[in-house]
Design a protein around this motif. Structure first.
Motif, mmCIF file in Angstrom:
data_model
loop_
_atom_site.group_PDB
_atom_site.id
_atom_site.type_symbol
_atom_site.label_atom_id
_atom_site.label_comp_id
_atom_site.label_asym_id
_atom_site.label_seq_id
_atom_site.Cartn_x
_atom_site.Cartn_y
_atom_site.Cartn_z
ATOM 1 N N LYS A 41 1.193 -8.245 -6.939
ATOM 2 C CA LYS A 41 -0.097 -8.464 -7.580
ATOM 3 C C LYS A 41 -0.996 -7.235 -7.464
ATOM 4 O O LYS A 41 -1.729 -6.882 -8.387
ATOM 5 C CB LYS A 41 -0.791 -9.690 -6.974
ATOM 6 N N TYR A 42 -0.925 -6.561 -6.321
ATOM 7 C CA TYR A 42 -1.736 -5.361 -6.108
ATOM 8 C C TYR A 42 -1.362 -4.269 -7.103
ATOM 9 O O TYR A 42 -2.233 -3.566 -7.626
ATOM 10 C CB TYR A 42 -1.550 -4.872 -4.673
ATOM 11 N N MET A 43 -0.065 -4.145 -7.395
ATOM 12 C CA MET A 43 0.392 -3.157 -8.366
ATOM 13 C C MET A 43 -0.016 -3.549 -9.788
ATOM 14 O O MET A 43 -0.342 -2.693 -10.607
ATOM 15 C CB MET A 43 1.911 -2.991 -8.291
ATOM 16 N N LEU A 44 -0.008 -4.839 -10.074
ATOM 17 C CA LEU A 44 -0.409 -5.303 -11.400
ATOM 18 C C LEU A 44 -1.905 -5.095 -11.637
ATOM 19 O O LEU A 44 -2.333 -4.794 -12.754
ATOM 20 C CB LEU A 44 -0.071 -6.787 -11.564
ATOM 21 N N GLN A 45 -2.676 -5.227 -10.588
ATOM 22 C CA GLN A 45 -4.134 -5.166 -10.720
ATOM 23 C C GLN A 45 -4.666 -3.744 -10.866
ATOM 24 O O GLN A 45 -5.818 -3.549 -11.261
ATOM 25 C CB GLN A 45 -4.788 -5.823 -9.499
ATOM 26 N N ASN A 46 -3.839 -2.754 -10.545
ATOM 27 C CA ASN A 46 -4.311 -1.370 -10.521
ATOM 28 C C ASN A 46 -3.386 -0.443 -11.309
ATOM 29 O O ASN A 46 -2.197 -0.740 -11.492
ATOM 30 C CB ASN A 46 -4.387 -0.877 -9.072
ATOM 31 N N ASN A 47 -3.948 0.655 -11.774
ATOM 32 C CA ASN A 47 -3.157 1.684 -12.465
ATOM 33 C C ASN A 47 -3.153 2.938 -11.595
ATOM 34 O O ASN A 47 -3.948 3.863 -11.795
ATOM 35 C CB ASN A 47 -3.744 1.986 -13.846
ATOM 36 N N PHE A 48 -2.284 2.952 -10.619
ATOM 37 C CA PHE A 48 -2.271 4.039 -9.656
ATOM 38 C C PHE A 48 -1.636 5.303 -10.234
ATOM 39 O O PHE A 48 -0.720 5.236 -11.058
ATOM 40 C CB PHE A 48 -1.507 3.627 -8.390
ATOM 41 N N THR A 49 -2.129 6.441 -9.768
ATOM 42 C CA THR A 49 -1.566 7.731 -10.145
ATOM 43 C C THR A 49 -0.785 8.310 -8.968
ATOM 44 O O THR A 49 -0.881 7.805 -7.843
ATOM 45 C CB THR A 49 -2.674 8.725 -10.542
ATOM 46 N N LEU A 50 -0.048 9.366 -9.242
ATOM 47 C CA LEU A 50 0.694 10.022 -8.162
ATOM 48 C C LEU A 50 -0.267 10.533 -7.086
ATOM 49 O O LEU A 50 0.030 10.473 -5.895
ATOM 50 C CB LEU A 50 1.531 11.181 -8.725
ATOM 51 N N THR A 51 -1.442 10.988 -7.512
ATOM 52 C CA THR A 51 -2.455 11.470 -6.563
ATOM 53 C C THR A 51 -2.875 10.357 -5.605
ATOM 54 O O THR A 51 -3.075 10.589 -4.410
ATOM 55 C CB THR A 51 -3.689 12.012 -7.307
ATOM 56 N N ASP A 52 -2.998 9.137 -6.141
ATOM 57 C CA ASP A 52 -3.350 7.996 -5.286
ATOM 58 C C ASP A 52 -2.309 7.819 -4.184
ATOM 59 O O ASP A 52 -2.651 7.582 -3.017
ATOM 60 C CB ASP A 52 -3.437 6.713 -6.114
#
Length: 409
Positions: free
Chosen positions: A257-268
């Motif tokens: 769910k945490y991955m679905l809720q966010n659009n993370f970048t490699l920098t993150d």
């Protein structure tokens, strides 16, 4: 000592874990997660035996690396015990950054973050946890070590990764056309001017290796039913992300769910060890668990595609050697809208189109042949056969797929 433990591998037989450090790496949760990620994603929907995991592949690649290094030592090349162990660790961890379903969700669950980048971050995390004992393995992995042939064994057109996955995928799918003579290729490997070369008498084995890889791509990795299933999964995860990020709460594991809720970048990921830990807890089971729950969701897209997976009611797919006419794609959209009774907003989730490509040999990344006269040349030149030159041409096919029906309303 926990080293020298023995694993029984279905492809190679008994495999020995050679050191305490390697045993402890294998025992780490980051690595144990690979037991729960299938090597070929959704390919078992086509070949039921393709249930082997990234764990299988990583252990097998480590085994082949040890055989290769032993062979090079026997040919008089100096390889220290530190280099030997570091090379085994580098190949063991080369795929540790894969997410659920391997390649299928690489650009959906985490958009634009290749698994190689995540493998590097997780290796660096492990290096910190093991007090710098992976320093040399990291240098080899990143191609920062002065003896470049070690990196070639980890990542190149004739690397240990490919030698294992072709044999292993052939074994578990039953596709005999993918059979390669890995043992002979390894026996024929040598080092010349700090580069991996193959002795001339291994030329036909290399030709067979390149041909087998091309066939495996079309017959297994890019099989049209696998492509259809992967596009369905991408559309399903895309819908889940859209719903979560618009305020709809979905059932699923906390990490998923945490991955679905966010659009993370490699920098993150580079700046957050916590985020790396969350990613390193994800596996295929997170997705399948959610799919079983989502089947009963009120959202028409989520429930129907989930049900399609559980009943193997896959998108109907068509392949073409030339791009589809715009009129054909428009007609397909109208057919899907009419037959399924869906809205324009729901339409993109029930159809997909695009292209897939395959090449067996990249001419700029040469496989080198060592002739009997001591000369080094590209395999395409050494073989003097048109088929190897032809393999360097990228073959592209175009696909269009759509849902056949809706089962849930």
């Amino acid at each position: 000592m926990k080293s020298h433990k023995i694993l029984n591998d279905p492809v190679y037989g008994f495999i020995t874990i050679p050191s305490e450090l390697i045993y402890n790496i294998i025992d780490h949760p980051f690595f144990q997660r690979l037991r729960r990620i299938k090597q070929l994603g959704l390919t078992d929907l086509v070949y039921p035996g393709a249930l082997h995991t990234r764990f299988h592949h990583a252990i097998g690649a480590m085994h082949l690396m040890s055989i290769t290094l032993d062979n090079l030592r026997n040919k008089g090349h100096e390889i220290s015990d530190q280099e030997y162990e570091a090379s085994l660790i580098a190949i063991l961890l080369h795929d540790i950054g894969h997410g659920p379903f391997s390649h299928a969700l690489e650009y959906t669950l985490l958009k634009g973050i290749p698994h190689e980048s995540l493998s590097l971050l997780l290796m660096e995390s492990l290096n910190n946890q093991f007090n710098g004992q992976l320093d040399l393995a990291l240098r080899i992995f990143k191609n920062n070590y002065e003896r470049k042939f070690f990196h070639q064994l980890v990542s190149s057109q004739l690397d240990i990764d490919r030698l294992d996955y072709l044999q292993r995928d052939c074994f578990f799918t039953g596709v005999s056309e993918g059979t390669i003579g890995a043992d002979r290729i390894i026996k024929m490997m040598n080092i010349k001017d700090d580069q991996i070369v193959v002795e001339e008498k291994g030329l036909y084995s290399i030709e067979n290796f390149l041909s087998a890889r091309r066939l495996m791509y079309w017959q297994v990795y890019l099989h049209k039913t696998t492509v259809s299933a992967e596009k369905m999964l991408i559309n399903l995860i895309t819908r889940a992300k859209d719903l979560e990020q618009s305020g709809t709460q979905l059932e699923g594991s906390e990490a998923f769910k945490y991955m679905l809720q966010n659009n993370f970048t490699l920098t993150d990921f580079q700046h957050s060890s916590d985020l790396q830990e969350i990613f390193a807890s994800l596996d295929d089971f997170d997705i399948w668990g959610a799919i079983k729950i989502w089947k009963k969701h009120d959202d028409l897209v989520l429930s129907n595609i989930s049900d399609m997976f559980l009943t193997r009611n896959l998108f109907k797919i068509k392949l073409s050697n030339v791009p589809f006419e715009e009129s054909y794609l428009k007609e397909m959209e109208q057919t899907v809208t009419k037959d399924l009774g869906i809205t324009n907003e729901e339409l993109p989730y029930f159809l997909s189109s695009g292209s897939i490509s395959n090449y067996a040999y990249v001419a700029k990344e040469k496989v080198l042949i060592l002739t009997k006269k001591g000369e080094v040349m590209d395999v395409a030149q050494a073989a003097d056969l048109p088929n190897i030159k032809a393999m360097s041409k990228i073959v592209k096919k175009y696909y269009a797929c759509r849902a056949k029906n809706l089962t849930l309303r």
